[in-house]
Design an enzyme around this catalytic site. Sequence first.
Site, PDB file in Angstrom:
ATOM      1  N   SER A  84      40.889  56.907  11.246  1.00 57.13           N
ATOM      2  CA  SER A  84      40.827  57.986  12.469  1.00 57.13           C
ATOM      3  C   SER A  84      39.624  57.772  13.173  1.00 57.13           C
ATOM      4  O   SER A  84      38.435  57.380  12.641  1.00 57.13           O
ATOM      5  CB  SER A  84      40.958  59.328  11.650  1.00 57.13           C
ATOM      6  OG  SER A  84      40.544  60.303  12.661  1.00 57.13           O
ATOM      7  N   TYR A 129      38.855  66.003   5.445  1.00 56.91           N
ATOM      8  CA  TYR A 129      39.696  64.979   6.073  1.00 56.91           C
ATOM      9  C   TYR A 129      38.681  63.901   6.656  1.00 56.91           C
ATOM     10  O   TYR A 129      39.143  62.768   6.546  1.00 56.91           O
ATOM     11  CB  TYR A 129      40.355  65.433   7.297  1.00 56.91           C
ATOM     12  CG  TYR A 129      41.185  64.647   8.281  1.00 56.91           C
ATOM     13  CD1 TYR A 129      42.533  64.379   7.725  1.00 56.91           C
ATOM     14  CD2 TYR A 129      40.949  64.106   9.407  1.00 56.91           C
ATOM     15  CE1 TYR A 129      43.414  63.369   8.346  1.00 56.91           C
ATOM     16  CE2 TYR A 129      41.567  63.085  10.077  1.00 56.91           C
ATOM     17  CZ  TYR A 129      42.755  62.947   9.648  1.00 56.91           C
ATOM     18  OH  TYR A 129      43.630  61.942  10.430  1.00 56.91           O
TER      19      TYR A 129
END
Length: 268
Positions: free
Chosen positions: A153, A166
């Site tokens: 990401s 995350y």
Amino acid sequence: MSLEVLQGQRALVTGASSGIGEAVAIALGKAGAKVVVNYITGEEEANRIVASIKASGSDAMAIRADVSKEDQVQSMFQQMIETWGSIDILVANAGVQRDADFAEMTLQQWQFVLDVNLTGQFLCCREAVREFIRRGIKPELSRSAGKIICMSSVHEVIPWAGHVNYATSKGGVNMMMQSIAQEMAVKKIRVNSISPGAISTPINTSAWSTPEAEAELLKLIPYQRVGKPDDIARAAVWLASDDSDYVTGISLFVDGGMTLYPGFREGG
Ligand code: BGC
């Protein structure tokens, strides 16, 4: 890039019953690969994706497994290898968010996200590498002994308030990917990541599904559009194919420029 660049190769995509994983599984199938569509929830969706890959002319099968559980990952690989003989491409894609303000974040929220996003990728990468080493290079299929694509990401580099679990997991994916790549290059195994920006999928619906949310989101995207799962799928086909044979240990940002610090266009 020629059509069917992955002809005859066998791919496993984790978390493939929706979002980015779904698009990657379908694109690998269109490029000629047989595809395992891994899922944990969404059996119906997984079966629908299998059917659509078969309709496009490649073989496919759905396998249910929780990527954070060693025994389930091992039996998924065993089933794939028993059925198709081996694995050539792993896309370690399965990922989750459990967002919370940091002071409120529970150990369970922290642990769950680390278990799926980081330990899950570790377990799948390890099984894939074991099989790549056992099998070695098959020149008629690919110039390398195997390819791994870790789904990371932009948050492997962009800190993300309210999402500490995350962002930490994706920072970990980056270092894991590079370390495996460094260790395995000599075995002719290529390991890379794709780092998507904001792609419209079920994981982030609230960020793009209303005009107001989309306008806010676009302030973070110099290229001025929200990404589509296919933007990622095309990058995955390239990283899985011999067209990228000299590429290992990179994180390919597919983010419309989100990592370009757009706030500095006028500021600073
Ligand atoms: C997250 C999305 C988010 C995007 C950009 C992704 O990794 O899963 O929720 O929209 O990063 O911030």
